[in-house]
Design a protein around this motif. Structure first.
Motif, PDB file in Angstrom:
ATOM      1  N   ARG A   1       0.830  -1.212   0.000  1.00 55.84           N
ATOM      2  CA  ARG A   1       0.000   0.000   0.000  1.00 55.84           C
ATOM      3  C   ARG A   1       0.864   1.262   0.000  1.00 55.84           C
ATOM      4  N   TYR A   2       1.970   1.235   0.758  1.00 58.12           N
ATOM      5  CA  TYR A   2       2.882   2.397   0.733  1.00 58.12           C
ATOM      6  C   TYR A   2       3.425   2.609  -0.680  1.00 58.12           C
ATOM      7  N   ALA A   3       3.857   1.508  -1.300  1.00 57.12           N
ATOM      8  CA  ALA A   3       4.459   1.643  -2.637  1.00 57.12           C
ATOM      9  C   ALA A   3       3.427   2.207  -3.618  1.00 57.12           C
ATOM     10  N   ASP A   4       2.204   1.679  -3.565  1.00 54.22           N
ATOM     11  CA  ASP A   4       1.166   2.170  -4.484  1.00 54.22           C
ATOM     12  C   ASP A   4       0.859   3.652  -4.238  1.00 54.22           C
ATOM     13  N   GLY A   5       0.908   4.041  -2.959  1.00 56.18           N
ATOM     14  CA  GLY A   5       0.531   5.412  -2.617  1.00 56.18           C
ATOM     15  C   GLY A   5       1.644   6.431  -2.797  1.00 56.18           C
ATOM     16  N   LEU A   6       2.891   5.974  -2.878  1.00 54.12           N
ATOM     17  CA  LEU A   6       3.993   6.946  -2.825  1.00 54.12           C
ATOM     18  C   LEU A   6       4.996   6.868  -3.974  1.00 54.12           C
ATOM     19  N   ARG A   7       4.880   5.846  -4.821  1.00 60.91           N
ATOM     20  CA  ARG A   7       5.976   5.657  -5.793  1.00 60.91           C
ATOM     21  C   ARG A   7       6.088   6.807  -6.796  1.00 60.91           C
ATOM     22  N   ASP A   8       5.026   7.596  -6.975  1.00 60.58           N
ATOM     23  CA  ASP A   8       5.168   8.707  -7.922  1.00 60.58           C
ATOM     24  C   ASP A   8       5.733   9.970  -7.268  1.00 60.58           C
ATOM     25  N   VAL A   9       5.893   9.966  -5.935  1.00 63.65           N
ATOM     26  CA  VAL A   9       6.409  11.183  -5.283  1.00 63.65           C
ATOM     27  C   VAL A   9       7.729  10.955  -4.531  1.00 63.65           C
ATOM     28  N   ALA A  10       8.150   9.694  -4.385  1.00 59.42           N
ATOM     29  CA  ALA A  10       9.410   9.419  -3.662  1.00 59.42           C
ATOM     30  C   ALA A  10      10.011   8.136  -4.225  1.00 59.42           C
ATOM     31  N   THR A  11      11.273   7.888  -3.880  1.00 57.79           N
ATOM     32  CA  THR A  11      11.892   6.613  -4.267  1.00 57.79           C
ATOM     33  C   THR A  11      11.516   5.589  -3.208  1.00 57.79           C
TER      34      THR A  11
ATOM     35  N   LEU B   1      -0.798  -1.998  11.252  1.00 54.54           N
ATOM     36  CA  LEU B   1      -1.095  -0.672  10.700  1.00 54.54           C
ATOM     37  C   LEU B   1      -2.336  -0.807   9.809  1.00 54.54           C
ATOM     38  N   ASP B   2      -3.488  -0.321  10.293  1.00 56.08           N
ATOM     39  CA  ASP B   2      -4.720  -0.521   9.511  1.00 56.08           C
ATOM     40  C   ASP B   2      -4.780   0.468   8.343  1.00 56.08           C
ATOM     41  N   ALA B   3      -5.626   0.146   7.367  1.00 53.40           N
ATOM     42  CA  ALA B   3      -5.658   0.921   6.125  1.00 53.40           C
ATOM     43  C   ALA B   3      -6.013   2.400   6.351  1.00 53.40           C
ATOM     44  N   PRO B   4      -7.025   2.741   7.186  1.00 54.59           N
ATOM     45  CA  PRO B   4      -7.314   4.175   7.366  1.00 54.59           C
ATOM     46  C   PRO B   4      -6.130   4.934   7.972  1.00 54.59           C
ATOM     47  N   THR B   5      -5.457   4.309   8.937  1.00 53.77           N
ATOM     48  CA  THR B   5      -4.298   4.989   9.549  1.00 53.77           C
ATOM     49  C   THR B   5      -3.189   5.143   8.514  1.00 53.77           C
ATOM     50  N   GLN B   6      -2.987   4.092   7.732  1.00 58.28           N
ATOM     51  CA  GLN B   6      -1.937   4.185   6.717  1.00 58.28           C
ATOM     52  C   GLN B   6      -2.295   5.233   5.660  1.00 58.28           C
TER      53      GLN B   6
END
Ligand SMILES: Cc1ncc(COP(=O)(O)O)c(C=O)c1O
Length: 382
Positions: free
Chosen positions: A273-283, A364-369
């Motif tokens: 979920r982190y990768a899907d949410g952040l890969r366009d703004v960070a490495t 780490l639940d989805a809403p918190t993440q």
């Protein structure tokens, strides 16, 4: 009336959530030990060693008092000491190099790979040459499976074989991860891990273990962890340590091991979920083909100079971040007089300036993440 309240601070690692899940199983396990009173090397220690061996596929498991001691026991069992060089990455927790110094050997720093943060096996030959030029005998290399991701064990094994080095895998952060279908614990000549509470498989205090397929080495380590005993505990055949895993901790770990595969799956879902949410703004972290990670940390790379503002913005929203590691070992006061291999450590320098880790744990639940991802995106786009 203003009813707005600040959102609660998110824990970086939530041991309390795991504690709630384990519930009375852990209480019962501890109570069993309290009742039988075999606090040192009691039956739960032997049982946990067998469970750990079955879990990772190693033939022998020797538990001890910490991950640091696990590394020391392995180096001592191989008679590594003064005049010897032990190669290790500079971008790691200090214990990796500390153990070389503790046994009287000289750590020699090798650079890491920018994508995986793990030792660059191409630097091993150059570091061996550096060690020899200083009159040292290169004896061992300690690859680290940093942040939960296995090092490139095939490449390390090939480079180590060419230089006749003992390979001691430092899997303190990565026990439970796999490399080409095999669990860590079965690479190199021996593998050390840590049960420090924040580790993916942690206990409720300090603890560690060494895994090896070498029966003779396992016997020596069993002797070393108990003052170097011989045929009985008052027969002392070598200088050893007092380094046992407490029976209470072994009982706790057996309970935690039961839910560990499920927790590893949950950590991987958080990472996805982190990768899907952040890969366009960070490495975002890379997991090479054939590897699985246990995500001891979820570590982003940001352009140099942006990290402090990023961390401050998240902190203002109740989201903690951490920097593992801000100063590479070759620049630490305690280690800066030790040699760096001829290949240099430019990547370690760069990573130390760019990395930042986000909250990561199995609960780490989805809403918190989503709160973390949204805040990170806003901070990075600003
Ligand atoms: C890479 C690495 N090696 C060794 C250790 C030492 O483990 P311990 O804290 O159990 O002594 C740690 C733990 O913090 C670690 O992260």
């Amino acid at each position: 009336m203003n009813l707005r309240t600040d959102p609660p601070t998110i824990p970086f690692i939530d041991l309390a959530a795991q504690r709630r899940r384990l519930g009375s199983a852990v209480d019962a396990a501890v109570t069993r030990v309290l009742n039988h009173c075999q606090f040192i090397l009691g039956p739960e220690v032997r049982a946990f060693e067998a469970e750990l061996a079955a879990f990772c596929g190693a033939k022998h498991v020797v538990t001890c008092a910490s991950g640091t001691d696990a590394l020391v026991l392995a180096l001592r069992a191989r008679d590594i000491g003064p005049g010897d060089a032990v190669l290790c990455p500079s971008f790691t927790f200090c214990a990796t190099a500390e153990v070389a110094a503790l046994v009287g050997a000289t750590p020699v720093f090798v650079d890491v790979d920018a994508a995986t943060f793990n030792i660059d096996a191409n630097g091993i030959a150059a570091a061996v040459a550096t060690a020899k030029s200083l009159g040292l005998t290169p004896k061992a290399v300690i690859p680290v499976d940093l942040f939960g991701l296995p090092a490139d064990h095939a490449a390390v094994a090939a480079a180590a074989k060419a230089e006749n080095l003992f390979v001691l895998d430092d899997a303190a952060q990565a026990f439970g991860a796999s490399y080409h279908g095999r669990q860590l614990g079965t690479f190199g000549h021996a593998t050390a891990t840590s049960f420090f509470p924040a580790k993916p498989l942690g206990c409720y205090g300090d603890g560690g273990a060494v895994m090896t397929d070498d029966a003779e080495m396992a016997d020596v380590m069993r002797s070393l962890r108990m003052h170097g005993h011989g045929s009985d505990k008052y027969d002392n055949i070598r200088i050893g340590l007092a380094s046992r895993l407490d029976t209470i901790q072994a009982a706790i770990l057996s309970e935690k091991l039961k839910i560990f595969p499920d927790e590893i799956a949950a950590r991987n879902e958080v990472a996805r979920r982190y990768a899907d949410g952040l890969r366009d703004v960070a490495t975002v972290p890379t997991v090479p083909d054939g590897c699985t990670s246990v995500w001891a940390q979820y570590t982003l790379r940001l352009p140099a100079g942006r990290r402090d503002t990023f961390a401050a913005k998240l902190k203002a929203e109740g989201i903690p971040t951490a920097i593992y590691y801000p100063i590479p070992l070759h620049r630490q006061q305690a280690y800066k007089h030790y040699p760096v291999g001829n290949g240099g450590v430019a990547v370690s320098e760069r990573l130390a300036a760019e990395v930042v880790s986000l909250p990561m744990h199995a609960y780490l639940d989805a809403p918190t993440q989503d709160r973390i991802i949204d805040a990170a995106r806003r901070a990075l786009k600003a």
